[in-house]
Enzyme design. Structure first.
Site, PDB file in Angstrom:
ATOM      1  CG  PHE A  67      -1.588   2.891   0.875  1.00  0.00           C
ATOM      2  CD1 PHE A  67      -2.692   3.706   0.024  1.00  0.00           C
ATOM      3  CD2 PHE A  67      -0.290   2.672   0.496  1.00  0.00           C
ATOM      4  CE1 PHE A  67      -1.826   4.565  -1.143  1.00  0.00           C
ATOM      5  CE2 PHE A  67       0.302   3.560  -0.628  1.00  0.00           C
ATOM      6  CZ  PHE A  67      -0.608   4.382  -1.532  1.00  0.00           C
ATOM      7  CG  ASP A  68      -7.330   2.658   6.293  1.00  0.00           C
ATOM      8  OD1 ASP A  68      -7.366   1.747   7.141  1.00  0.00           O
ATOM      9  OD2 ASP A  68      -8.510   3.116   5.845  1.00  0.00           O
TER      10      ASP A  68
END
Length: 218
Positions: A7-8
Site C-alpha cells: 500500500f502507498d
C-alpha cells in the site's frame, strides 16, 4: 507463503493533504514565492518531496534543499499527524489480515514519518513492514521502495500495489507488479488510466473486488 499486498500511504491509506498543504505553504513563503495554487498543492501529494518542489514550483539546486528543509521543520512539528485514515481503510486492512495476507507499506514519504503517522492513526499494527524514503533523498522513488518491500518479503505470492498516483502505477510496473488505483485519492482525471493502472477501486471498500477482477485468488 502468503499473498502480498503493498500500500502507498499518502492519498491511499490516509488523507494527508491538510498537513502537506500547510507545510508546502510555509516552505514556499520562506523562499519568497507566491502562495501556492490549489493545483500546485494537489500536485504535491504523492511524489517525492524533492521532485515535487522541482517540478511543481520550478525550483533547482539549493532552493530545492531550502524548500525541503522548511517543509520538514513545519511538517515534523505536528502537521504530519493531520492525516486521518480514509473511511473503510481500517476495515479493509483488518479483512486482508484475517485472510492471511501479508501487508506492507511502500511510500515515497521518509520512513520515520510514515511509521509515526501509521502509529498515530492506529494502522501500524496491520503491516508486516514499512518501506519509505531516506531523509537524504537517496531513496525516494516508488520503484526503490517497492524493491525494498519485495526484498523484505521475497516469498510473497502474487504481489500487487494499491496506490493513488501515476508514480505508484509506474513504480509497480518497474517490478512487473499490477497496480490497483485508489480512486478516492488526489489523482487528476485520467491520470491513473494513462499510467496503465490494472484496475481502479472507487472506494477502499472496493479494493477486494478489484483484486478479484485481476483474478487474484484469495
Amino acid at each position: 507463503m502468503s499473498r502480498l499486498v503493498l500500500f502507498d500511504l499518502d492519498g491511499t491509506l490516509v488523507d494527508s493533504s491538510p498537513g502537506i498543504h500547510a507545510s508546502v505553504t510555509v516552505a514556499v513563503a520562506e523562499l519568497g514565492l507566491p502562495g501556492p495554487t490549489p493545483t500546485q498543492l494537489r500536485a504535491m501529494v504523492g511524489p517525492p518531496l524533492q521532485d515535487g518542489f522541482a517540478v511543481t514550483f520550478g525550483l533547482t539546486g539549493a532552493d530545492v534543499d531550502r524548500a525541503v528543509a522548511a517543509y520538514r521543520v513545519h511538517y515534523a512539528a505536528g502537521a504530519m499527524l493531520d492525516a486521518p485514515p480514509y473511511p473503510c481503510v481500517p476495515e479493509l486492512l483488518a479483512g486482508l489480515r484475517d485472510d492471511g495476507v501479508t501487508l506492507a507499506v511502500a511510500t515515497s514519504k521518509p520512513e520515520p514519518f510514515a511509521v509515526a503517522i501509521l502509529e498515530h492513526v492506529g494502522l501500524l499494527g496491520h503491516f508486516d513492514s514499512v518501506h519509505g524514503a531516506t531523509l537524504d533523498g537517496a531513496v525516494r522513488h516508488k520503484d526503490q521502495v517497492v524493491a525494498a518491500a519485495l526484498a523484505r518479503h521475497p516469498n510473497g505470492l502474487d504481489p500487487v500495489l494499491v496506490g493513488d498516483r501515476a508514480q505508484d502505477v509506474l513504480g509497480a510496473a518497474a517490478h512487473g507488479l499490477p497496480c490497483i488505483g485508489a480512486g478516492w485519492g488526489p489523482a487528476e482525471d485520467g491520470e491513473l488510466e494513462t499510467a496503465g493502472v490494472a484496475a481502479i477501486a472507487v472506494t477502499p471498500a472496493d479494493v477486494l473486488a478489484a483484486l478479484e477482477e485481476l483474478r487474484w485468488d484469495r
